[in-house]
Write an enzyme that holds these catalytic residues in place. Structure first.
Site, PDB file in Angstrom:
ATOM      1  N   ALA A  16      61.867  10.556 -46.136  1.00  0.00           N
ATOM      2  CA  ALA A  16      63.144  10.090 -45.596  1.00  0.00           C
ATOM      3  C   ALA A  16      63.776   9.092 -46.553  1.00  0.00           C
ATOM      4  CB  ALA A  16      62.922   9.433 -44.247  1.00  0.00           C
ATOM      5  N   SER A 265      59.636  -2.471 -46.800  1.00  0.00           N
ATOM      6  CA  SER A 265      59.025  -1.184 -47.109  1.00  0.00           C
ATOM      7  C   SER A 265      59.297  -0.177 -45.997  1.00  0.00           C
ATOM      8  CB  SER A 265      57.518  -1.348 -47.299  1.00  0.00           C
ATOM      9  OG  SER A 265      56.894  -1.386 -46.037  1.00  0.00           O
ATOM     10  N   LYS A 266      58.992   1.069 -46.308  1.00  0.00           N
ATOM     11  CA  LYS A 266      59.196   2.141 -45.327  1.00  0.00           C
ATOM     12  C   LYS A 266      58.389   1.878 -44.059  1.00  0.00           C
ATOM     13  CE  LYS A 266      60.445   5.755 -48.479  1.00  0.00           C
ATOM     14  NZ  LYS A 266      60.576   7.162 -48.697  1.00  0.00           N
ATOM     15  N   ARG A 267      57.253   1.225 -44.236  1.00  0.00           N
ATOM     16  CA  ARG A 267      56.377   0.999 -43.083  1.00  0.00           C
ATOM     17  C   ARG A 267      56.840  -0.157 -42.194  1.00  0.00           C
ATOM     18  NH1 ARG A 267      53.686   2.486 -47.213  1.00  0.00           N
ATOM     19  NH2 ARG A 267      53.613   0.361 -48.005  1.00  0.00           N
ATOM     20  N   ASP A 268      57.712  -1.029 -42.721  1.00  0.00           N
ATOM     21  CA  ASP A 268      58.122  -2.208 -41.957  1.00  0.00           C
ATOM     22  C   ASP A 268      58.869  -1.845 -40.693  1.00  0.00           C
ATOM     23  OD1 ASP A 268      57.014  -4.121 -43.509  1.00  0.00           O
ATOM     24  OD2 ASP A 268      58.721  -4.235 -44.877  1.00  0.00           O
TER      25      ASP A 268
END
Ligand code: GLU
Length: 512
Positions: A16, A265-268
């Site tokens: 994404a 980050s993408k995970r945040d």
């Protein structure tokens, strides 16, 4: 003659599109429009191992949602196609061979084991960052060290090879960045990056430079993480003889976590309770899902306005800008150098401003649609009245229906805590009287009238109205707290108020 401004957004379809990538696309778009130029999109998919199906469609849909679609792209090609690097594969080798011919690149035949051994050797010799560079290459198996006929024979026999750039040993590489000014790097810190891989695919570096040149790109606006690669890119332009038309660079500041500690980050996203992606994403390979701003109820223009301010400002106190106004006000000079903290409260604030600026008749559409999804039919006029009333309390369009539902659907259950504390004989008396007085009332039932009639009922029963108000709210809305109750009465109308009172009187148990 000055060249037409052409900028590109060059995402890799590896998942994404992170909000930082969307910001890069937006700044490219704004700059292109401001300069009367073109905004292109190129898919950088040379790394087949990292390819994720669906990622390209995701990028396209995200940009379409925001109204910043490129003028040239894989799905809308101009005269510089193809716009997917994988489809341009046959175009790159000739440039790598040119570089070999003019002494700026070479064949390297080292096996993975030999490369590992080199790294181990350098690590043992306490070299901090072991790499294939101007010193190491003299000890490796490449066309600089092997005799010419052996190289020829290796190539003819189909041996695996890569093509590496030959970084000069001692040279100051200077590059000008529109945001950071002059950046100087010594070539001894650079490594001999692979330009062509053994599968015949170019690496990002070669493909990126060749394509930017062939696509007549004038300005490269991209994330700060690419700044370390920029000196290599400058050398490639020079060695390919394209320095005169080398694009200008602008490396955008990082987006930081809300507390300012490190890169967002993408995970945040879902971890910190807000999206970091423009639209919902379901990864087809890992099955992971992540939420998007669109699905959380953000309006595209509000999201764009918010995004534009993550790293840029107009130099005055204005904060609300339409896309056209952003184009007008935008300049690369006003992009900051330091990282920008992501602030979800600000994103919500923007959404509230844009929501409130919309007309009641437009927002009524959301209420009607959301209600219809729950099989409730609402007329335009009623929906507009609801919107006028609830708009100031809503952050997202979905709040409009969620917060006003109780005005359309009569409560069938009541907040237990309020009921057990407040449903005493006093409110029961006031409400019984009130239901009678409004039945058959034919005057204008607005908030003021509704209130004075309620006061009259309280006086008639000899009861202080203030003490019964929470119970009155409970009877009408089922809840202990909520928006201005007399406005609710007016929107509901006498018939509905009376029927809700009757239901509450028949259902709730009197306490005390
Ligand atoms: N493909 C690179 C990326 O994914 C593009 C970097 C650039 O714009 O040069 O970010």
């Amino acid at each position: 003659m000055s060249r037409e401004v052409r900028v590109r957004f060059a995402p890799s379809p590896t998942g994404a599109l992170h909000i930082g990538g969307v910001r890069t696309a937006l700044y490219n778009y704004l700059f292109a429009k401001k300069m009367g130029g073109k905004f292109l999109l190129r898919i950088e998919d040379t790394d087949q191992n990292r390819f994720v199906p669906g990622a390209e469609d995701y990028i396209r849909e995200s940009l379409e949602w925001l109204g910043i679609s490129p003028e040239e792209s894989p799905w809308n090609p101009g005269d510089c196609g193809p716009y997917r690097q994988s489809e341009r594969k046959p175009m790159y080798m000739q440039y790598a061979l040119d570089l070999i011919k003019n002494g700026h690149a070479y064949y390297a035949f080292d096996t993975p084991e030999e490369l590992d051994a080199m790294r181990d050797r350098l690590t043992a010799a306490r070299v901090v960052s072991p790499q294939y560079d101007s010193i190491t290459r003299t000890q490796m198996r490449n066309s600089l060290t092997l005799p010419e006929d052996e190289v020829k024979q290796l190539l003819e026999s189909g041996a695996h090879y890569v093509i590496r750039i030959k970084i000069p040993r001692k040279e100051e590489v200077r590059l000008h960045d529109m945001i950071r000014g002059w950046v100087m790097v010594h070539s001894s810190t650079l490594d001999d990056k692979v330009l062509m891989k053994s599968d015949g695919m170019p690496t990002y570096h070669l493909a990126n430079i060749v394509d930017d040149h062939l696509m007549r790109i004038t300005h490269v606006i991209r994330g700060e993480e690419w700044l370390p690669s920029a000196p290599l890119h400058v050398l490639l332009y020079r060695y390919l003889g394209w320095e005169a038309t080398m694009p200008e660079f602008a490396h955008l500041p990082l987006l930081l976590k809300p507390d300012g500690n490190g890169k967002l980050s993408k995970r945040d996203g879902d971890k910190l309770g807000f999206p970091v992606f423009p639209i919902n994403w379901a990864d087809p390979t890992t099955g992971e899902t992540a939420s998007g701003f669109r699905e959380q109820g953000y309006l595209p223009d509000a999201f764009l306005n918010f995004l534009a301010f993550l790293g840029w400002n107009p130099g005055d106190h204005r904060e609300l800008f339409s896309l056209e106004e952003l184009v007008e006000a935008f300049s690369i000079e006003r992009i900051g150098k330091s990282g920008t903290q992501f602030d979800v409260a600000k994103a919500k604030w923007y959404n509230e401003q844009y929501l409130r600026a919309k007309s009641n008749s437009e927002l009524a559409g959301f209420v009607i649609a959301d209600a219809a999804a729950e099989d409730v039919e609402i007329r335009q006029e009623k929906a507009e009245a609801i919107v006028a009333f609830i708009k100031e309390r809503a952050t997202f369009t979905a709040d409009l229906w969620r917060e006003s539902k109780f005005m359309v659907i009569a409560p069938t259950s009541f907040d237990a805590e309020t009921a057990s504390k407040k449903w005493s004989s006093d409110p029961v008396k006031v409400l019984t009287n009130y239901a009678k007085s409004i039945t058959g009332f034919t005057g204008t039932y607005d908030a003021v009238t509704a209130k004075s009639m309620l006061e009259a009922s309280a006086v008639a029963e000899g009861i202080k109205l203030g003490k019964t108000m929470q119970a009155v709210r409970l009877a009408i809305t089922g809840m202990g707290v909520g928006p201005d109750l007399m406005e609710v009465f007016a929107i509901l109308g006498t018939k509905e108020v009376a029927s809700r009172i009757e239901y509450a009187l028949a259902t709730l148990e009197v306490v005390g």
